[in-house]
Design a protein around this motif. Structure first.
Motif, mmCIF file in Angstrom:
data_model
loop_
_atom_site.group_PDB
_atom_site.id
_atom_site.type_symbol
_atom_site.label_atom_id
_atom_site.label_comp_id
_atom_site.label_asym_id
_atom_site.label_seq_id
_atom_site.Cartn_x
_atom_site.Cartn_y
_atom_site.Cartn_z
ATOM 1 N N ASP A 150 -3.736 -13.749 -15.893
ATOM 2 C CA ASP A 150 -3.046 -12.461 -15.937
ATOM 3 C C ASP A 150 -3.357 -11.697 -14.654
ATOM 4 O OD1 ASP A 150 -1.909 -12.802 -18.456
ATOM 5 O OD2 ASP A 150 -3.739 -12.153 -19.458
ATOM 6 N N GLY A 151 -2.318 -11.304 -13.924
ATOM 7 C CA GLY A 151 -2.510 -10.674 -12.620
ATOM 8 C C GLY A 151 -1.974 -9.259 -12.559
ATOM 9 N N TRP A 152 -2.580 -8.462 -11.682
ATOM 10 C CA TRP A 152 -2.174 -7.076 -11.450
ATOM 11 C C TRP A 152 -2.041 -6.870 -9.943
ATOM 12 C CZ3 TRP A 152 -2.507 -3.344 -15.649
ATOM 13 C CH2 TRP A 152 -2.979 -3.890 -16.851
ATOM 14 N N ILE A 153 -0.926 -6.254 -9.508
ATOM 15 C CA ILE A 153 -0.728 -5.923 -8.095
ATOM 16 C C ILE A 153 -0.574 -4.402 -8.005
ATOM 17 C CG2 ILE A 153 0.738 -6.196 -6.071
ATOM 18 C CD1 ILE A 153 1.555 -8.913 -7.113
ATOM 19 N N PHE A 154 -1.394 -3.777 -7.160
ATOM 20 C CA PHE A 154 -1.429 -2.315 -7.049
ATOM 21 C C PHE A 154 -0.885 -1.868 -5.691
ATOM 22 C CE2 PHE A 154 -4.876 -3.555 -9.903
ATOM 23 C CZ PHE A 154 -4.630 -2.747 -11.001
ATOM 24 N N SER A 155 -0.369 -0.626 -5.672
ATOM 25 C CA SER A 155 0.120 -0.052 -4.428
ATOM 26 C C SER A 155 0.088 1.471 -4.531
ATOM 27 C CB SER A 155 1.551 -0.515 -4.138
ATOM 28 O OG SER A 155 2.065 0.113 -2.971
ATOM 29 N N ASP A 156 -0.138 2.129 -3.380
ATOM 30 C CA ASP A 156 -0.103 3.594 -3.345
ATOM 31 C C ASP A 156 1.319 4.133 -3.286
ATOM 32 O OD1 ASP A 156 -2.891 4.054 -3.405
ATOM 33 O OD2 ASP A 156 -3.034 3.532 -1.279
ATOM 34 N N ILE A 157 2.293 3.271 -2.943
ATOM 35 C CA ILE A 157 3.692 3.696 -2.847
ATOM 36 C C ILE A 157 4.558 2.788 -3.695
ATOM 37 C CG2 ILE A 157 3.432 4.723 -0.558
ATOM 38 C CD1 ILE A 157 4.626 2.205 0.633
ATOM 39 N N THR A 158 5.727 3.310 -4.065
ATOM 40 C CA THR A 158 6.627 2.537 -4.903
ATOM 41 C C THR A 158 7.294 1.403 -4.110
ATOM 42 O OG1 THR A 158 8.468 2.698 -6.472
ATOM 43 C CG2 THR A 158 8.640 3.988 -4.431
#
Length: 418
Positions: A42-50
């Motif tokens: 199960d993976g999660w990808i994060f970002s400060d912008i859309t």
């Protein structure tokens, strides 16, 4: 036991599911990767912008899922009793590869709209877009989201689908789409469908013809979501307080020699103490005539509620309970789309996880106080964890609350009624 690997670890396999972009304190997407021996990450990808899905990494994940091509991703791995969790950033490295094992097609059968409306489990559907209503804003824990009602159809009939945070140009009227991980939801007395945090929307390879013979019934559904009522608080549930990393919700520790800073071990990141959100939440029971309504209040909404009775979140739990139960008339506004179908009837039960389904994100818990009773069904979305991404692990011990079927609504506004 939890093992954290170096930040440059990698995973290799095939992408089997991607969610649409969501937002809490950061923008993020969830994905599932099939690894060797039909394993799962199960993976999660994060970002400060859309715009995560529009990045090179997002496009690579989408192509892998559609074309069954292999990928190698770099980021941070956590191995927790056999369950692997992967976290990375939208700008992280990736590589297209040919894995040494073959893609195994997961079970992902499409259901008709009629069957999806009767299913208790998340499911996949292929639908024709008949109409798209204007989005409606709502505030959840200080973050503005949208609900959009979409009229959909297939050969079994029509229904409304509520899409949370529908992106621009995601849907076009008179085209067909595939949606994964949608759920039914009771809304204004009827079942409709709604997207979830795991939903992925894509253009269908084959078109769908909508059966509109009973569309008049669907069009007659009351789509009014915001309700308001003047009432006193009849009951109050457990008051929950927590604080954690804005990204992973992990535990924050003080930094020696830097009194204004805290540090998240999971994210390897410092934060200013003054920027940390301290969450407080509870449930309230109010009455509308003879009907009992359960409201969930949290964050800024609960702070406004406490302000109405002359308190702040710094007050202790006893003070808060006594003030809210003091027969003060309040005007509540709430949204039915935030409801879950349960209310607490038994609390703080000790249990042990005896069965886990990682693909469908649920488990069964054995009660330790009465092992003769049936095992308790629970979804991983119900987990409250301050230390890690919520998931069930075999043999883990836990404390849980038993619930019964009723309506619980998400409260978004409250003020004192004079």
């Amino acid at each position: 036991m939890t093992t954290t690997f170096p930040s440059k670890e990698s995973i290799t396999g095939y992408i089997t599911n991607i969610s649409n972009e969501n937002r809490k304190n950061k923008f993020y997407i969830k994905f599932t990767m099939q690894t060797e021996n039909n394993g799962q990450v199960d993976g999660w990808i994060f970002s400060d912008i859309t715009g995560i899905l529009a990045t090179p990494l997002g496009s690579a994940l989408t192509n892998s899922m559609k074309n069954h091509t292999g990928l190698r991703l770099w980021g941070k791995l956590e191995q927790n009793n056999g369950l692997t969790i992967f976290k990375t950033q939208a700008w992280s490295n990736f590589q297209k590869v040919n894995p040494s094992f073959l893609f195994q097609t997961p079970t992902n059968d499409l259901l008709s709209i009629r069957d999806a409306l009767m299913s208790a489990e998340p499911c996949s559907i292929r639908v024709y877009i008949i109409d798209i209503r204007s989005p409606e804003n709502f505030d959840r824990d200080g973050v503005i989201h949208t609900n959009t009602f979409v009229l959909i159809g297939d050969d079994s009939g029509t229904s409304y689908l509520v899409v949370i945070d529908l992106g621009t140009n995601t849907f076009s009227i008179e085209k067909s789409y595939d949606l994964t991980q949608v759920r039914r939801k009771m809304f204004n007395g009827v079942h409709i469908l709604t997207t979830t945090i795991n939903t992925y929307i894509s253009l269908a390879m084959t078109s769908v013809t909508a059966n509109i013979s009973e569309v008049t019934t669907t069009l007659a559904i009351d789509l009014t979501d915001k309700k308001n009522i003047i009432s006193t608080v009849e009951e109050i549930g457990t008051i929950n307080r927590s604080s954690g990393c804005s990204t992973c919700k992990g535990v924050l520790t003080d930094v020696i020699g830097a009194a204004a800073l805290v540090f998240c071990q999971n994210c390897q990141r410092h934060s200013l103490k003054k920027s940390i959100n301290y969450d407080i939440s509870t449930t309230l029971a109010i009455k509308n005539g003879q009907e009992k309504i359960i409201l969930r209040a949290s964050g800024q909404i609960l702070e406004r509620l406490l302000n109405c009775v002359g308190l702040t979140i710094a007050a202790d739990d006893t003070e808060i309970a006594m003030a809210l139960l003091s027969n003060v008339n309040l005007r509540f506004e709430y949204t039915e789309l935030g409801q879950s179908d349960s209310s607490i009837v038994e609390q703080n039960i000790q249990g042990s996880i005896v069965m886990v389904n990682c693909r469908k994100h649920y488990a069964f818990i054995k009660r330790m106080d009465d092992v003769q009773q049936r095992d308790v069904f629970a979804r991983d979305s119900s987990i409250i964890s301050k230390t890690q991404i919520p998931n069930f692990l075999i043999s883990d011990k836990c404390t849980f609350d038993m619930k019964k079927s009723t309506k619980k609504f998400h409260m978004f506004f409250v003020r004192k009624f004079l």
